[in-house]
Motif scaffolding. Structure first.
Motif, PDB file in Angstrom:
ATOM      1  N   LEU A 234     -52.664  54.151 -21.993  1.00  0.00           N
ATOM      2  CA  LEU A 234     -51.905  52.709 -21.885  1.00  0.00           C
ATOM      3  C   LEU A 234     -52.759  52.276 -20.421  1.00  0.00           C
ATOM      4  CD1 LEU A 234     -47.851  53.350 -23.263  1.00  0.00           C
ATOM      5  CD2 LEU A 234     -50.342  52.571 -24.368  1.00  0.00           C
ATOM      6  N   ALA A 235     -53.026  53.348 -19.647  1.00  0.00           N
ATOM      7  CA  ALA A 235     -52.770  52.653 -18.138  1.00  0.00           C
ATOM      8  C   ALA A 235     -54.193  51.833 -18.132  1.00  0.00           C
ATOM      9  CB  ALA A 235     -52.485  53.852 -17.052  1.00  0.00           C
ATOM     10  N   ILE A 236     -55.645  52.604 -19.454  1.00  0.00           N
ATOM     11  CA  ILE A 236     -56.751  53.045 -19.251  1.00  0.00           C
ATOM     12  C   ILE A 236     -56.737  51.192 -19.916  1.00  0.00           C
ATOM     13  CG2 ILE A 236     -58.221  53.224 -20.866  1.00  0.00           C
ATOM     14  CD1 ILE A 236     -57.397  56.073 -21.028  1.00  0.00           C
ATOM     15  N   GLY A 237     -56.192  50.325 -20.308  1.00  0.00           N
ATOM     16  CA  GLY A 237     -56.402  48.967 -20.243  1.00  0.00           C
ATOM     17  C   GLY A 237     -56.294  48.444 -22.119  1.00  0.00           C
ATOM     18  N   SER A 238     -57.566  48.920 -22.642  1.00  0.00           N
ATOM     19  CA  SER A 238     -58.226  48.992 -23.957  1.00  0.00           C
ATOM     20  C   SER A 238     -57.951  49.841 -24.752  1.00  0.00           C
ATOM     21  CB  SER A 238     -59.370  48.227 -23.709  1.00  0.00           C
ATOM     22  OG  SER A 238     -59.948  49.216 -22.690  1.00  0.00           O
ATOM     23  N   PRO A 239     -56.550  50.387 -25.717  1.00  0.00           N
ATOM     24  CA  PRO A 239     -56.489  50.969 -25.731  1.00  0.00           C
ATOM     25  C   PRO A 239     -57.071  52.423 -27.069  1.00  0.00           C
ATOM     26  CG  PRO A 239     -55.141  49.736 -26.687  1.00  0.00           C
ATOM     27  CD  PRO A 239     -55.710  49.196 -25.801  1.00  0.00           C
TER      28      PRO A 239
END
Ligand SMILES: [Fe+2]
Ligand SMILES: [Fe+2]
Length: 225
Positions: A214-219
């Protein structure tokens, strides 16, 4: 289980690809790029035969790489992760085509047979290629679950190597967003996939890896492979 002529030819082609890879590596050619190309070649055969609507194995490898990097895996771990993600379903090639081309959801003996693809993949790679280190084991465990309800060994939590946990997560995310011969895409919208993965965090998936994803931002983004 009888291996058909078709399966046998596939196995020979794949083993030849693997041989070529190691031969090229020995000759110190631009190994990384050659290796990636060969892995892509093998995995595209698997994807095509398994009825995916896109490059499923590359997508999983790309997503696995992003999650692996976000989780602090070192270079060696990332390399094993990449190879195992690209080849994770290779054991399916050893199953009867009737199982893989079935248009209905499998149950009973057929489902049990399908589940052996984890063991078949591990055994085939181990018996044919030396020096793959942990890659065959990662393939064996790519359907284990964080809560111990996966297969084939019912491993639980951190008993499952982190790279296998990552592949399991990436595989599920990709499956929710992929059409196969026997079913339509499960979720059309990225936010629905996020909601489903979050719901299964701590059950099917390692909760820390879900946070890292989720922290990657673009799932649904993948690193190109
Ligand atoms: Fe699988
Ligand atoms: Fe898969």
């Amino acid at each position: 289980m009888l291996i058909t002529l078709f399966n046998a030819i596939l196995i020979i082609v794949i083993t030849w690809f693997a041989y070529l890879y190691f031969d090229l590596r020995e000759k110190a050619m631009p190994a990384h790029e050659r290796y990636s190309q060969l892995l892509r070649g093998v995995s595209s055969i698997v994807d095509r035969l398994e009825g995916y609507d896109k490059a499923h194995s590359s997508e999983i490898a790309g997503l696995s790489a992003l999650i692996g990097e976000a989780s602090g895996l070192n270079n060696e771990q990332l390399q094993s992760l990449n190879a195992a993600a690209m080849l994770h379903d290779i054991g399916e090639l050893l199953l009867p085509r009737s199982i893989m081309k079935s248009n209905k959801r499998l149950e009973g003996d057929d489902l049990e047979l399908l589940r052996t693809h984890t063991l078949l993949g591990e055994l085939h790679l181990k018996s044919q290629i030396d020096g793959l280190d942990e890659v065959p084991s990662l393939i064996r465990w790519h359907h284990e679950r964080w809560d111990g309800l996966g297969y084939p060994d019912n491993l639980k939590g951190e008993e499952i190597p982190v790279a296998a946990r990552i592949i399991a997560l990436a595989d599920a995310i990709s499956a929710m967003n992929t059409r196969r011969s026997y079913r339509n895409r499960q979720f059309a919208r990225a936010e629905d996939i996020v909601a489903e993965v979050t719901r299964l965090s701590g059950m099917q998936f390692d909760p820390q890896l879900v946070k890292n994803w989720l922290a990657i931002g673009s799932p649904l983004e993948c690193k190109p492979k």
